[in-house]
Design an enzyme around this catalytic site. Structure first.
Site, short mmCIF file in Angstrom:
data_model
loop_
_atom_site.label_atom_id
_atom_site.label_comp_id
_atom_site.label_asym_id
_atom_site.label_seq_id
_atom_site.Cartn_x
_atom_site.Cartn_y
_atom_site.Cartn_z
N CYS A 336 40.49 19.41 26.94
CA CYS A 336 39.63 18.43 26.29
C CYS A 336 38.34 19.09 25.77
CB CYS A 336 39.35 17.26 27.23
SG CYS A 336 38.76 15.77 26.39
N HIS A 440 44.74 15.40 29.49
CA HIS A 440 44.36 15.33 30.90
C HIS A 440 45.59 14.98 31.73
CE1 HIS A 440 40.00 15.56 30.38
NE2 HIS A 440 40.10 14.70 29.38
#
Length: 496
Positions: A336, A440
């Protein structure tokens, strides 16, 4: 049929509220009681993607702890479980997320505005859950005795008074001063709030209960409230943390050394729990002033303020250590915000995460990231392309901005979101030394964890799916609660 609600409030942050609600949710589920978790307002950088109420095809953001509590209930998480989430982007500012979507920024000096902004939405979610489930177990936030916050409180007694629900107060004896914490908290409340507290739970006790008994007797006599149980200190509890990093390591003499720099605005560090508890992995969280050297893999984690955290990396000299690590054949993974740092530049023209401007990235790949107001909130699944085989992966995306550039032609994965859209994610270097991804929860899937570990070490590793581990731990937690808490008294409190 048991019907009602119960709120678990704590004497301090990290007193055990989240785990207490999760454990009680699983106990009630065992008893075939329809139960759902609820947290009116959360402040955390660990979050999960849930179904948006009324728009199941759209992802919404909730606190990670409420996703865990939903699993304890056997439910898919929805945005009603945590209608207000505050995500700090600096010491003085937080992003406000209501019913799963970012709606505004809130500065510390205007924090009192949260009640007028969000309380109606909180009550909407709560009453919807009350209609759907027999029992709603509610988690408070911080402490109800924060006298400076009481006027605009929607997360503790302000909520309990509004919906007229009973409260149980939990305190962590491992911190010391548990009797002062419990009685002091009660004494700082109004008379009606004091009467709302129906009992106490003491958490994290080590030793022989007989040595504590005189204190328990005194507490009941002094407060005229029941001690509902004393929970023991549970070692190696493999469950998602709400916000604090649990640096407890399962295996220090393992074959794979992984280091994760702790950034000031690190987010979703629960990504690393499956690695932390794998017997072949020694996972270390590295603080400022410490070294990243000696790792087989360095992971750049998610961040709520990517440009600020990138500057912190440079201030620690970690950027130079990372490049030296790569020259000597080490592996690097960016997730991310950590993925965005791998490119040439990060642009934030609207000042979404901090002040408007641009920052040079680590320039390990030829791509750029532009931060935008719209946040990507998706649950995804697909295949990663670490090697010739297609290995299944699953997880979720929570990020602002888009990354574009030639390097992204060599994608890390091909994934499909909950709306059926298929697209490429991330990047993998030609020499397979560096990976970047927006996904994630990458290590929760058994297949993707096996692929990552093999990528690091060049060997095959035995792995276990994280959902299976989570289920085992929730059952262990429920066993503990049934042994050490007065469950009948707690159920009676819910019914009354």
């Amino acid at each position: 049929m048991v019907q009602g609600s119960l709120m678990i409030q704590g004497t301090t942050s990290d007193a055990g509220k989240s785990i207490c609600v999760a454990g009680l949710c699983r106990v009630l589920k065992r008893k075939k009681i329809s139960v759902a978790p609820f947290k009116p307002q959360n402040m955390a950088l660990n979050s999960a993607v849930a179904k948006s109420v009324g728009q199941p095809e759209v992802g919404g953001e909730i606190g990670r702890a409420q996703a865990l509590q939903a699993a304890a209930c056997g439910l898919e998480p929805t945005t009603d479980f945590n209608p207000v989430l505050l995500k700090p982007s600096s010491d003085m500012k937080s992003q406000v997320i209501i019913h799963g979507q970012a709606v505004s920024e809130l500065e510390a000096r205007t924090f009192g505005d949260i009640k007028s902004m969000a309380f109606e939405k909180v009550l909407e979610s709560y009453w919807r859950l009350k209609k759907q489930y027999d029992v709603v177990l509610i988690e408070g936030a911080g402490s109800p005795a924060e006298v400076n916050l009481r006027k605009n409180d929607i997360a503790n007694m302000g909520f309990a008074e509004a919906v007229d629900c009973p409260v149980v107060l939990i305190s962590d004896i491992n911190r010391g001063g548990v009797f002062a914490h419990l009685t002091g908290t009660v004494n700082l409340l109004s008379e009606s709030e004091q009467q709302r507290i129906k009992g106490f739970i003491i958490n994290q006790f080590r030793g022989r209960i007989e040595l504590l008994q005189s204190g328990l007797d005194w507490l009941e006599d002094y407060s005229n409230k029941k001690v509902l149980g004393v929970l023991p200190y549970l070692t190696q509890l493999k469950l998602d943390a709400e916000d604090a990093i649990n640096s407890e390591r399962h295996q220090q003499s393992a074959s794979i050394n992984i280091k994760v720099p702790v950034l000031p605005r690190i987010s979703n560090h629960t990504d690393f729990d499956p690695l932390k508890w794998h017997p072949d992995v020694n996972l270390q969280f590295i603080g400022g002033g410490e070294s990243l050297e000696g790792a087989d893999l360095i992971i750049l984690p998610g961040s709520k303020s990517v440009r600020s955290d990138l500057k912190f990396i440079e201030e620690q000299g970690w950027d130079k250590q990372i490049k030296r690590h790569l020259r000597y054949g080490g592996k690097l993974l960016g997730i991310c915000g950590g993925f965005q740092m791998l490119g040439n530049v990060i642009r934030d023209p609207e000042g979404i995460e901090s002040h408007a401007g641009s920052s040079q990235g680590l320039a390990l790949f030829d791509f750029q990231t532009n931060l935008t107001q719209a946040k990507q909130l998706k649950r995804v699944s697909g295949q990663c392309h670490i090697d010739e085989s297609s290995n299944e992966i699953s997880g979720y995306e929570i990020h602002c901005g888009n990354s574009e550039g030639d390097a992204l032609q060599n994608a890390f994965a091909t994934i499909t979101d909950q709306q059926g859209n298929t697209y490429k994610d991330g990047v993998i270097s030609e020499d397979k030394q560096i990976i970047g991804t927006y996904i994630h929860g990458l290590f929760e899937s058994k297949n993707s964890l096996a692929s990552i570990l093999s990528w690091i070490s060049g060997k095959e590793h035995v792995v276990k799916g994280w959902n299976e581990t989570r289920e085992t731990e929730l059952e262990r937690l429920a066993d503990c609660f049934e042994e050490y808490l007065d469950i009948d008294a707690i159920i009676q409190t819910i019914e009354n």
